[in-house]
Design a protein around this motif. Structure first.
Motif, mmCIF file in Angstrom:
data_model
loop_
_atom_site.group_PDB
_atom_site.id
_atom_site.type_symbol
_atom_site.label_atom_id
_atom_site.label_comp_id
_atom_site.label_asym_id
_atom_site.label_seq_id
_atom_site.Cartn_x
_atom_site.Cartn_y
_atom_site.Cartn_z
ATOM 1 N N PRO A 129 11.049 1.719 -4.511
ATOM 2 C CA PRO A 129 11.506 0.183 -4.550
ATOM 3 C C PRO A 129 10.336 -0.548 -3.991
ATOM 4 N N SER A 130 10.458 -1.982 -4.506
ATOM 5 C CA SER A 130 9.487 -2.841 -3.720
ATOM 6 C C SER A 130 9.588 -3.081 -2.322
ATOM 7 N N ASN A 156 6.775 -2.589 0.525
ATOM 8 C CA ASN A 156 6.417 -3.227 1.203
ATOM 9 C C ASN A 156 6.568 -2.920 2.732
ATOM 10 N N TYR A 157 7.514 -2.327 3.151
ATOM 11 C CA TYR A 157 7.778 -1.847 4.533
ATOM 12 C C TYR A 157 6.567 -0.634 4.737
ATOM 13 N N ARG A 177 3.740 -0.398 3.591
ATOM 14 C CA ARG A 177 2.303 -0.971 3.386
ATOM 15 C C ARG A 177 2.075 -1.974 4.679
ATOM 16 N N ASN A 178 3.128 -3.042 4.768
ATOM 17 C CA ASN A 178 2.941 -3.990 5.683
ATOM 18 C C ASN A 178 3.501 -3.664 7.064
ATOM 19 N N VAL A 179 4.500 -3.092 7.325
ATOM 20 C CA VAL A 179 5.023 -2.598 8.363
ATOM 21 C C VAL A 179 4.551 -1.544 9.204
ATOM 22 N N LEU A 180 4.556 -0.395 8.454
ATOM 23 C CA LEU A 180 4.140 1.062 8.884
ATOM 24 C C LEU A 180 2.678 1.099 8.828
ATOM 25 N N ASN A 184 18.422 2.790 8.313
ATOM 26 C CA ASN A 184 17.194 2.802 9.293
ATOM 27 C C ASN A 184 17.359 3.695 10.371
ATOM 28 N N ALA A 185 18.848 3.794 10.874
ATOM 29 C CA ALA A 185 19.368 4.515 11.910
ATOM 30 C C ALA A 185 19.000 5.990 11.689
#
Length: 244
Positions: free
Chosen positions: A21-22, A26-27, A29-32, A136-137
């Motif tokens: 999913p988008s 995004n997570y 590509r742009n966070v990790l 996330n946890a």
């Protein structure tokens, strides 16, 4: 380099491919700051994990599933945390740490002194938020099975819906400490009720007692609600679970 873990709500079949999913794209590509071709570990929240390779395009991404294995295991004793509603970050902290400690079910409870009231659409949005915190946890701590989060209920409804063998309520006024649990054999399941800021009222503790809940204390200090919840779960995991 550390292999990142991500959640995918899909079947994990060796040789298969899953479109992400988008928000996950995004997570990644742009966070990790991941790149095309990097290895990942994916899990589906239902007890499976898989080695995978990321295929990252300009706006989309897929993971190619390689080997699939079953989860190495969950908590020895299923734990239900009945947590009184707390404001924003406090409730989120309780949920995050409870998942990391191995809780299998989280039951948000409305109590007389709860400072947060959630109804209708607000409640649904908050449950979605809490589920993402659980995901996330699980990504962080290595769990492959997502805990269950129950609908927000009143204390009376939550007490009536609890049917596990061992039922406990934390109360600083209780005469018996949690160390008394050493006298009990390992149960098939345990529920822990923790009150809000300001604690449960005497009437609420009495109502829990009528439903088979044993009142226990964590010691002489008055703990914040979120501290009590996390500590209580840790004690249960140390006594009967896999924390040691």
């Amino acid at each position: 380099m550390r292999v990142r873990r991500i959640f995918v709500d899909a079947e994990l079949d060796p040789g298969g491919s899953i479109d992400l999913p988008s928000d996950t794209v995004n997570y990644l590509r742009n966070v990790l700051r991941l790149r095309d071709g990097q290895p990942l570990e994916v899990f589906n929240g239902r007890g499976l994990r898989a080695s995978a390779t990321l295929s990252l395009g300009r706006r989309e991404a897929t993971v190619a599933i390689e080997s699939v294995t079953e989860s190495p295991g969950e908590a020895v004793v299923p734990i239900t945390l009945m947590a009184a509603l707390a404001k924003g970050e406090k409730m989120e902290l309780v949920i995050q740490k409870a998942v990391e400690l191995g809780v299998t079910t989280i039951a948000p409870v409305e109590t007389e002194r709860s400072v947060l009231e959630l109804k209708g659409n607000r409640a649904e949005k908050r449950l979605v938020r809490w589920r993402q915190i659980m995901i996330n946890a699980c990504e962080q701590c290595g769990r492959d099975i997502l805990p269950t989060i129950e609908p927000i209920r009143s204390l009376a409804e939550s007490l009536a819906a609890t049917d596990v063998p061992v039922r406990l309520v934390l109360d600083p006024r209780a005469e018996r400490p949690m160390t008394d649990l050493r006298e009990l054999p390992r149960p098939e399941g345990v529920a822990l009720l923790v009150g809000p800021e300001g604690g449960l009222t005497e009437e609420e503790v009495a109502r829990a007692d009528e439903q088979g809940f044993r009142a226990l204390t964590l010691g002489p200090r008055i703990l914040r609600a979120e501290t009590a919840a996390i500590t209580g779960v840790a004690v249960l995991q140390y006594q009967w679970g896999d924390l040691g």
